[in-house]
Design a protein around this motif. Sequence first.
Motif, PDB file in Angstrom:
ATOM      1  N   ASN A 106      50.825  17.202   0.781  1.00 17.44           N
ATOM      2  CA  ASN A 106      49.833  16.542  -0.240  1.00 17.44           C
ATOM      3  C   ASN A 106      49.169  15.358   0.308  1.00 17.44           C
ATOM      4  N   ILE A 109      46.954  16.538   2.951  1.00 15.26           N
ATOM      5  CA  ILE A 109      45.583  16.692   2.200  1.00 15.26           C
ATOM      6  C   ILE A 109      44.645  15.776   1.921  1.00 15.26           C
ATOM      7  N   GLU A 110      45.457  14.750   1.099  1.00 16.29           N
ATOM      8  CA  GLU A 110      44.543  13.565   0.777  1.00 16.29           C
ATOM      9  C   GLU A 110      43.805  12.678   1.965  1.00 16.29           C
ATOM     10  N   LEU A 112      42.999  14.288   4.836  1.00 20.52           N
ATOM     11  CA  LEU A 112      41.878  15.084   5.248  1.00 20.52           C
ATOM     12  C   LEU A 112      40.713  15.042   4.295  1.00 20.52           C
ATOM     13  N   GLU A 113      41.369  14.833   2.963  1.00 24.17           N
ATOM     14  CA  GLU A 113      39.908  14.956   2.070  1.00 24.17           C
ATOM     15  C   GLU A 113      39.243  13.553   2.249  1.00 24.17           C
ATOM     16  N   GLU A 114      39.829  12.506   2.396  1.00 22.57           N
ATOM     17  CA  GLU A 114      39.310  11.135   2.594  1.00 22.57           C
ATOM     18  C   GLU A 114      38.574  11.328   3.922  1.00 22.57           C
ATOM     19  N   ASN A 116      37.448  14.144   5.099  1.00 21.40           N
ATOM     20  CA  ASN A 116      36.339  14.678   5.036  1.00 21.40           C
ATOM     21  C   ASN A 116      35.103  13.964   4.349  1.00 21.40           C
ATOM     22  N   ASP A 117      35.348  13.339   3.162  1.00 13.86           N
ATOM     23  CA  ASP A 117      34.487  12.408   2.622  1.00 13.86           C
ATOM     24  C   ASP A 117      33.548  11.383   3.378  1.00 13.86           C
ATOM     25  N   ARG A 120      31.132  13.246   5.476  1.00 12.94           N
ATOM     26  CA  ARG A 120      29.880  13.609   4.746  1.00 12.94           C
ATOM     27  C   ARG A 120      28.970  12.645   4.517  1.00 12.94           C
TER      28      ARG A 120
END
Length: 126
Positions: A106, A109-110, A112-114, A116-117, A120
């Motif tokens: 988890n 994932i956080e 990676l999401e950060e 990814n954001d 972007r």
Amino acid sequence: ESAGNETEARVRVYIKDIQDGLEKQMGDEIDDMNQKFSVTLKESVSTVSKEKDNMEKVLMGELNKATDKMRDTIHQTCLDNEKNAAAMSSLETRLQKKQAEITSKNNEIERLEEANDALRIEVKRL
């Protein structure tokens, strides 16, 4: 009259002898019956005592068997409980490891999401 009195006296003595003989015979028969009853009673008491002793032995044997079986069951239950406790401890350890792995995933994932954001935002800026 003297002869009549003498005959009457002899008859009384004869009747008295018969009564004494009958009383003695009845007394002997009663003593014999009492003796037989006493022997029978002693035999009955002895038989009942032997049967009681045998029943006590049988019952104690049954009680000992039941006690041994109960002791074995309790011992086996304790062994089973120890095995179950060890298995539960092992499961708890594995569960904690899995929870740590999930927490780690988890967190990854956080990140990676950060990332990814952030990518972007960087793509939009370009």
